[in-house]
Write an enzyme that holds these catalytic residues in place. Structure first.
Site, short mmCIF file in Angstrom:
data_model
loop_
_atom_site.label_atom_id
_atom_site.label_comp_id
_atom_site.label_asym_id
_atom_site.label_seq_id
_atom_site.Cartn_x
_atom_site.Cartn_y
_atom_site.Cartn_z
N GLY A 45 39.38 21.18 -15.55
CA GLY A 45 40.41 22.00 -16.18
C GLY A 45 41.06 21.06 -17.14
O GLY A 45 40.42 21.01 -18.13
N SER A 117 34.06 17.16 -15.77
CA SER A 117 34.90 17.60 -16.89
C SER A 117 36.34 16.73 -16.91
O SER A 117 36.35 15.52 -17.05
CB SER A 117 35.21 19.19 -16.96
OG SER A 117 35.50 19.64 -18.01
N TRP A 118 37.32 17.53 -16.71
CA TRP A 118 38.77 16.87 -16.63
C TRP A 118 38.56 16.09 -15.50
O TRP A 118 39.26 14.89 -15.46
CB TRP A 118 39.75 17.91 -16.58
CG TRP A 118 41.15 17.10 -15.93
CD1 TRP A 118 41.35 17.49 -14.52
CD2 TRP A 118 41.66 16.12 -16.19
NE1 TRP A 118 42.63 16.68 -14.36
CE2 TRP A 118 42.98 16.09 -15.47
CE3 TRP A 118 42.04 15.42 -17.55
CZ2 TRP A 118 43.78 14.98 -15.43
CZ3 TRP A 118 42.94 14.46 -17.93
CH2 TRP A 118 43.83 14.42 -16.70
N ASP A 272 25.60 20.59 -23.45
CA ASP A 272 27.11 20.71 -23.21
C ASP A 272 27.94 20.80 -24.27
O ASP A 272 28.12 20.20 -25.18
CB ASP A 272 27.58 19.38 -22.23
CG ASP A 272 28.79 19.58 -21.69
OD1 ASP A 272 29.60 20.52 -22.07
OD2 ASP A 272 29.22 18.75 -20.76
N HIS A 300 27.38 22.59 -19.49
CA HIS A 300 28.47 21.72 -18.91
C HIS A 300 28.75 21.86 -17.57
O HIS A 300 29.14 21.03 -16.67
CB HIS A 300 29.74 22.28 -19.39
CG HIS A 300 30.89 21.36 -19.08
ND1 HIS A 300 31.15 20.25 -19.12
CD2 HIS A 300 32.01 22.04 -18.43
CE1 HIS A 300 32.57 19.94 -18.87
NE2 HIS A 300 32.74 20.89 -17.99
#
Length: 321
Positions: A45, A117-118, A272, A300
């Site tokens: 996120g 990701s985050w 990605d 991704h």
């Protein structure tokens, strides 16, 4: 969602709400083997929350698997989908402190930190702040909140591949505001009126959901555009992007010397579009000691088959250490 590459579904044997201060409570759970190797899953996120299938990356006979929802999302409270949500106490530093408090409350000396990701940015930031608490790192879809990465996602870079979807993303924003999309969305997402912030959140979440997989995935789009989840994701993500994670430019890559000794695997989809491979490559060049795995037929999302398998393999690699 096809999860054939992962372990079978399991249920938590323990869960709770951790009071972390600032009026915040984070929801956590533990599954697998109570005597197993501790691992913590840091979701993406920011603001996406965890899902039950994310337990399945880890051998339940060998791992003590900790998942938690970061501030304001998932089952954590107060939820940022509330009209009067206050994001002042939701920063990278707060999330690092929450992660460390959870470790101590669970009586864990060291744990494997797994983030995508985050979650990869938070994993790097947490490890650099608390290197003695981290046994290994597994990172996926590397994201470090550098200016070029944020401009790619929010200011038209990814439109090179998805011009049709980009048109939908910019449609709610008047033409004169489109040169600064993060700020334009922030004004709408922070508006307490659901008639303003909900449509903005749905547009933000749909843009992200539509570009995170190699091929369009209706299930991913549907789950990310459920209204309450979309508002939490969009508000928290936009808040972090607006402040660039409260990180100095390039900080997470520049700080690698602090964690160079920690065994690590970096998994990156070549196609990605959410967090392009340029960032993972820069991290790899700064940290050649970490194993670098490129999945040539993936985007991704951690749900993509090649990425699933690579992440499970990485977790298996560290299971007996």
């Amino acid at each position: 969602m096809n999860l054939d590459a992962l372990y079978p579904p399991i249920e938590p044997y323990d869960s709770g709400m951790l009071i972390v201060g600032d009026g915040q409570r984070i929801a956590w759970e533990v599954s697998g083997n109570p005597e197993g190797k501790p691992v913590v899953f840091l979701h993406g996120g920011p603001g996406s929350g965890v899902s039950a299938w994310q337990r399945q990356f880890f051998d339940p006979e060998k791992y003590r698997i900790v998942l938690f929802d970061q501030r304001g999302c998932g089952k954590s409270l107060p939820h940022v989908s509330e009209p009067d949500a206050d994001l002042r106490f939701n920063t990278t530093a707060h999330l690092i402190a929450d992660t460390e408090l959870l470790r101590k409350n669970l009586g864990i000396a060291k744990w494997l930190v797994f983030g995508g990701s985050w979650g990869s940015a938070l994993a790097l930031a947490y490890a650099q702040a608390h290197p003695d608490a981290v046994s290994e790192l597994i990172l996926r879809g590397v994201f470090t909140l550098r200016r070029v990465e944020l401009e790619w996602f929010c200011d038209g870079g990814a439109a090179v591949f998805f011009p049709d979807l980009w048109e939908e993303f910019i449609a709610p924003i008047p033409v004169l505001e489109r040169s600064r999309m993060t700020e334009a969305y922030h004004r709408r997402l922070s508006d307490p009126d659901p008639a303003v912030h909900v449509p903005a959140a749905l547009a933000w979440a749909k843009w992200e959901a539509s570009i995170v997989t190699l091929r369009p995935d209706a299930d991913v789009i549907a789950s990310m555009t459920e209204p309450a989840a979309a508002v939490a994701l969009a508000r928290i993500e936009n808040h972090f992007f607006l402040h660039r994670g409260w990180l100095a430019e390039g900080q997470l890559i520049a700080g690698i010397d602090t964690i160079r000794h920690i065994p690590a695997v970096i998994v990156q989809g070549r196609y990605d579009v959410g967090t392009p491979m340029m960032t993972a490559w820069d991290l790899h060049r700064a940290w050649p000691e970490a194993e670098f795995v490129v999945i040539d037929d993936a985007g991704h999302a951690a749900s993509e088959p090649g990425i699933q398998q690579a992440l499970r393999d990485a977790a298996d690699l560290f299971a007996d250490d």
